[in-house]
Motif scaffolding. Structure first.
Motif, PDB file in Angstrom:
ATOM      1  N   ASN A  60      -8.459  -2.093   0.069  1.00 11.76           N
ATOM      2  CA  ASN A  60      -7.837  -1.066   0.916  1.00 11.76           C
ATOM      3  C   ASN A  60      -7.788   0.235   0.110  1.00 11.76           C
ATOM      4  O   ASN A  60      -8.296   0.279  -1.015  1.00 11.76           O
ATOM      5  CB  ASN A  60      -6.441  -1.495   1.400  1.00 11.76           C
ATOM      6  CG  ASN A  60      -5.541  -1.863   0.253  1.00 11.76           C
ATOM      7  OD1 ASN A  60      -5.329  -1.067  -0.655  1.00 11.76           O
ATOM      8  ND2 ASN A  60      -5.013  -3.066   0.266  1.00 11.76           N
ATOM      9  N   GLY A  61      -7.167   1.258   0.681  1.00  8.61           N
ATOM     10  CA  GLY A  61      -7.124   2.549  -0.008  1.00  8.61           C
ATOM     11  C   GLY A  61      -5.877   2.754  -0.851  1.00  8.61           C
ATOM     12  O   GLY A  61      -5.725   3.796  -1.487  1.00  8.61           O
ATOM     13  N   THR A  62      -4.989   1.769  -0.837  1.00  7.29           N
ATOM     14  CA  THR A  62      -3.758   1.878  -1.620  1.00  7.29           C
ATOM     15  C   THR A  62      -3.955   1.316  -3.030  1.00  7.29           C
ATOM     16  O   THR A  62      -3.504   1.912  -4.016  1.00  7.29           O
ATOM     17  CB  THR A  62      -2.619   1.109  -0.898  1.00  7.29           C
ATOM     18  OG1 THR A  62      -2.484   1.670   0.409  1.00  7.29           O
ATOM     19  CG2 THR A  62      -1.301   1.244  -1.624  1.00  7.29           C
ATOM     20  N   SER A  84       1.483  13.734   3.192  1.00  4.42           N
ATOM     21  CA  SER A  84       0.433  12.732   3.076  1.00  4.42           C
ATOM     22  C   SER A  84       0.952  11.450   3.689  1.00  4.42           C
ATOM     23  O   SER A  84       2.105  11.372   4.155  1.00  4.42           O
ATOM     24  CB  SER A  84       0.088  12.523   1.601  1.00  4.42           C
ATOM     25  OG  SER A  84      -0.947  11.568   1.444  1.00  4.42           O
ATOM     26  N   PHE A  85       0.103  10.432   3.655  1.00  6.04           N
ATOM     27  CA  PHE A  85       0.540   9.092   4.047  1.00  6.04           C
ATOM     28  C   PHE A  85       1.366   8.517   2.891  1.00  6.04           C
ATOM     29  O   PHE A  85       1.074   8.785   1.721  1.00  6.04           O
ATOM     30  CB  PHE A  85      -0.697   8.228   4.329  1.00  6.04           C
ATOM     31  CG  PHE A  85      -0.376   6.857   4.825  1.00  6.04           C
ATOM     32  CD1 PHE A  85       0.265   6.666   6.039  1.00  6.04           C
ATOM     33  CD2 PHE A  85      -0.711   5.740   4.080  1.00  6.04           C
ATOM     34  CE1 PHE A  85       0.561   5.400   6.500  1.00  6.04           C
ATOM     35  CE2 PHE A  85      -0.424   4.467   4.532  1.00  6.04           C
ATOM     36  CZ  PHE A  85       0.210   4.291   5.741  1.00  6.04           C
ATOM     37  N   ALA A  87       1.492   5.966   1.185  1.00  8.28           N
ATOM     38  CA  ALA A  87       0.843   5.224   0.088  1.00  8.28           C
ATOM     39  C   ALA A  87       0.634   6.105  -1.145  1.00  8.28           C
ATOM     40  O   ALA A  87       0.671   5.599  -2.272  1.00  8.28           O
ATOM     41  CB  ALA A  87      -0.498   4.665   0.559  1.00  8.28           C
ATOM     42  N   THR A  88       0.421   7.398  -0.948  1.00  7.61           N
ATOM     43  CA  THR A  88       0.180   8.288  -2.089  1.00  7.61           C
ATOM     44  C   THR A  88       1.374   8.231  -3.041  1.00  7.61           C
ATOM     45  O   THR A  88       1.223   7.949  -4.237  1.00  7.61           O
ATOM     46  CB  THR A  88      -0.026   9.748  -1.602  1.00  7.61           C
ATOM     47  OG1 THR A  88      -0.938   9.758  -0.507  1.00  7.61           O
ATOM     48  CG2 THR A  88      -0.535  10.634  -2.713  1.00  7.61           C
ATOM     49  N   VAL A 130      -3.973  15.560  -2.718  1.00  6.85           N
ATOM     50  CA  VAL A 130      -4.546  14.853  -1.561  1.00  6.85           C
ATOM     51  C   VAL A 130      -5.476  15.833  -0.833  1.00  6.85           C
ATOM     52  O   VAL A 130      -5.071  16.953  -0.541  1.00  6.85           O
ATOM     53  CB  VAL A 130      -3.430  14.412  -0.580  1.00  6.85           C
ATOM     54  CG1 VAL A 130      -4.005  13.625   0.595  1.00  6.85           C
ATOM     55  CG2 VAL A 130      -2.358  13.610  -1.303  1.00  6.85           C
ATOM     56  N   ASP A 156      -6.326  11.714  -4.264  1.00  8.84           N
ATOM     57  CA  ASP A 156      -6.279  10.822  -3.125  1.00  8.84           C
ATOM     58  C   ASP A 156      -7.234  11.418  -2.091  1.00  8.84           C
ATOM     59  O   ASP A 156      -6.901  12.379  -1.382  1.00  8.84           O
ATOM     60  CB  ASP A 156      -4.855  10.730  -2.566  1.00  8.84           C
ATOM     61  CG  ASP A 156      -4.771   9.745  -1.399  1.00  8.84           C
ATOM     62  OD1 ASP A 156      -5.815   9.452  -0.801  1.00  8.84           O
ATOM     63  OD2 ASP A 156      -3.656   9.295  -1.081  1.00  8.84           O
ATOM     64  N   ALA A 158      -8.585   9.738   0.395  1.00 10.64           N
ATOM     65  CA  ALA A 158      -8.643   8.753   1.490  1.00 10.64           C
ATOM     66  C   ALA A 158      -9.294   9.334   2.748  1.00 10.64           C
ATOM     67  O   ALA A 158      -9.980   8.625   3.487  1.00 10.64           O
ATOM     68  CB  ALA A 158      -7.240   8.250   1.815  1.00 10.64           C
ATOM     69  N   HIS A 182     -10.070   2.209   5.884  1.00 15.70           N
ATOM     70  CA  HIS A 182      -9.260   1.579   6.935  1.00 15.70           C
ATOM     71  C   HIS A 182      -9.904   1.820   8.302  1.00 15.70           C
ATOM     72  O   HIS A 182     -10.648   2.799   8.480  1.00 15.70           O
ATOM     73  CB  HIS A 182      -7.838   2.169   6.895  1.00 15.70           C
ATOM     74  CG  HIS A 182      -6.918   1.550   7.878  1.00 15.70           C
ATOM     75  ND1 HIS A 182      -6.503   2.210   9.014  1.00 15.70           N
ATOM     76  CD2 HIS A 182      -6.351   0.320   7.913  1.00 15.70           C
ATOM     77  CE1 HIS A 182      -5.709   1.398   9.706  1.00 15.70           C
ATOM     78  NE2 HIS A 182      -5.595   0.253   9.054  1.00 15.70           N
ATOM     79  N   LYS A 185     -10.322   5.270   9.787  1.00 11.24           N
ATOM     80  CA  LYS A 185     -11.015   6.325   9.034  1.00 11.24           C
ATOM     81  C   LYS A 185     -12.431   6.569   9.593  1.00 11.24           C
ATOM     82  O   LYS A 185     -12.968   5.762  10.348  1.00 11.24           O
ATOM     83  CB  LYS A 185     -11.091   5.941   7.555  1.00 11.24           C
ATOM     84  CG  LYS A 185      -9.709   5.741   6.901  1.00 11.24           C
ATOM     85  CD  LYS A 185      -8.931   7.047   6.813  1.00 11.24           C
ATOM     86  CE  LYS A 185      -7.677   6.957   5.991  1.00 11.24           C
ATOM     87  NZ  LYS A 185      -6.527   6.337   6.685  1.00 11.24           N
TER      88      LYS A 185
HETATM   89  C1  LIG Z   1      -3.864  10.015   2.371  1.00 11.28           C
HETATM   90  C2  LIG Z   1      -3.898   8.525   2.367  1.00 11.28           C
HETATM   91  N1  LIG Z   1      -3.768   7.876   1.204  1.00 11.28           N
HETATM   92  C3  LIG Z   1      -3.811   6.530   1.137  1.00 11.28           C
HETATM   93  C4  LIG Z   1      -3.966   5.762   2.273  1.00 11.28           C
HETATM   94  C5  LIG Z   1      -3.934   4.276   2.164  1.00 11.28           C
HETATM   95  O1  LIG Z   1      -5.105   3.675   2.597  1.00 11.28           O
HETATM   96  P1  LIG Z   1      -5.093   2.185   3.177  1.00 11.28           P
HETATM   97  O2  LIG Z   1      -4.407   2.219   4.493  1.00 11.28           O
HETATM   98  O3  LIG Z   1      -6.542   1.870   3.280  1.00 11.28           O
HETATM   99  O4  LIG Z   1      -4.394   1.337   2.165  1.00 11.28           O
HETATM  100  C6  LIG Z   1      -4.107   6.402   3.525  1.00 11.28           C
HETATM  101  C7  LIG Z   1      -4.281   5.661   4.751  1.00 11.28           C
HETATM  102  O5  LIG Z   1      -4.189   5.084   5.503  1.00 11.28           O
HETATM  103  C8  LIG Z   1      -4.050   7.809   3.579  1.00 11.28           C
HETATM  104  O6  LIG Z   1      -4.140   8.452   4.747  1.00 11.28           O
END
Ligand SMILES: Cc1ncc(COP(=O)(O)O)c(C=O)c1O
Length: 369
Positions: A60-62, A84-85, A87-88, A130, A156, A158, A182, A185
């Motif tokens: 995943n992107g996290t 941001s989302f 997860a950052t 980001v 980041d 993503a 994800h 995306k």
């Molecule tokens: C800016 C940003 N960073 C990190 C993530 C985390 O990615 P993931 O949902 O694939 O874990 C996302 C997305 O969903 C994101 O939009």
């Protein structure tokens, strides 16, 4: 969900027959994960497509965010933005570091380089900007600050799949960059992500870290994690890569139509393309000035919803206003006036490769009062 509902995005799906052929190959090989042949092919194909020498796939992107901070041994304070989302910022927290929020620029929604230096303390070790909505931040200015203070930069990225500035990938900058694949995306592998680095040694270390730290059958060189991508998702990813350019082209057409229709609507602002940038049209945020538009952002958001148009308020609320983070000294709205304003006025309009002309016109007619 109602058949007539228009969602903010729709996943890019590979051709099912082609996918089935690949599944047959995987079934025959009985190799379903742990750096199999589809995994290797996808890493190579992505490196070529993204114009980067080294890339490691993640689930995943996290996890690439978490792993990048681990690999670079980041400690103390990390400068980032709240727009941001989650997860950052979570990745900083999970590494036992303190997130320090810096405001964003109105022109990109990315970190404002002019405000970074004031947030640096003796404990600062890294900056995590980001590329919000895939809009490249001012990477030269950020690198100059990082060099001056001896800081690492982890982007980041993503949202920035395929984004280039003057023919160069944004992923070429900083110490490392992360991607999310994800389902929502521009390019997806169902769930997925990647970490981009600039040398073979670092790739080797990252590949150990994403496999529990194993550097061979019996040797563990670091407290790693499990982020190994399986063969099914790698095959899916190879097929989706073949159609991502046409998906981006279709998204661009939607963005062009939105801009044409909304350009003269008082109180509605949006981003134009930046000269020299290859955009990926991952999002189409509009910013609503309630006074000039005659309606608040939330009223427009709910009006759209009543008509079956599901925009999303990315990124509202700000990360800095969630309970975990709002006690941080940098989390106040006085410290973050631009981010606060953008978060309170944004709606991301539906934007994807399969949005029909009728749907686009319906969305536009709801916004043009
Ligand atoms: C800016 C940003 N960073 C990190 C993530 C985390 O990615 P993931 O949902 O694939 O874990 C996302 C997305 O969903 C994101 O939009």
């Amino acid at each position: 969900m109602n058949k007539e509902t228009i969602t903010v995005t729709s996943p890019l799906l590979p051709n099912l027959d082609e996918f089935h052929e690949m599944l047959k190959e995987i079934w025959a090989s009985k190799w379903i994960t742990n750096n199999g042949s589809f995994h290797k092919r996808l890493e190579q194909a992505l490196a070529e497509y993204l114009k980067v020498p080294y890339i490691s796939l993640f689930t995943n992107g996290t996890l690439p965010l978490l792993t990048a901070l681990q690999a670079l041994r980041i400690t103390g304070e990390v400068i980032t933005t709240p727009y941001s989302f989650v997860a950052t910022t979570h990745s900083i927290w999970w590494n036992g570091c303190k997130p320090v929020f810096v405001d964003i620029e109105e022109s990109t929604c990315g970190i404002d380089p002019n405000k970074i230096e004031a947030a640096i303390t003796p404990k600062t070790t890294a900056i995590m900007p980001v590329h919000c909505y895939g809009k490249p931040v001012n990477m030269d200015a950020i690198q100059a600050i990082a060099d001056k203070y001896g800081l690492k930069v982890i982007y980041d990225a993503a949202h920035a799949f395929g984004v280039e500035v003057n023919g160069e990938s944004v992923l070429a900058k900083g110490d490392m960059s992360t991607l999310s694949f994800h389902a929502t995306k521009v390019y997806n592998t169902l769930e997925g992500g990647a970490l981009v680095m600039h040398d073979e040694k670092t790739k080797q270390r990252i590949d150990y870290l994403k496999n529990f730290g194993f550097a061979g059958e019996t040797e563990v060189v670091a407290p790693g994690i499990n982020s190994k991508v399986d063969e099914v998702r790698s095959a899916y990813g190879l097929l989706n890569l073949k159609q991502v350019d046409s998906a981006i082209a279709a998204r661009q057409k939607v963005a062009i139509r939105y801009r044409e229709a909304l350009r003269n609507v008082p109180g509605i602002r949006f981003f134009d393309d930046i000269p020299g940038v290859r955009h990926n049209y991952s999002y189409f945020p509009i910013f609503v000035d309630a006074e000039k538009y005659g309606m608040t952002r939330d009223n427009l958001y709910f009006k759209m919803k009543e008509h079956g148009v599901l925009g999303r308020r990315y990124f509202y609320p700000l990360i800095s206003s969630f309970s975990t983070y709002r006690g941080l000294p940098s989390a106040t709205s006085e410290n973050l006036p631009v981010a606060t304003k953008m978060a309170n006025t944004v709606i991301c309009l539906p934007l994807h490769h399969a949005l029909s002309k009728d749907d686009i016109e319906k969305i536009i007619s709801i916004i043009i009062l």
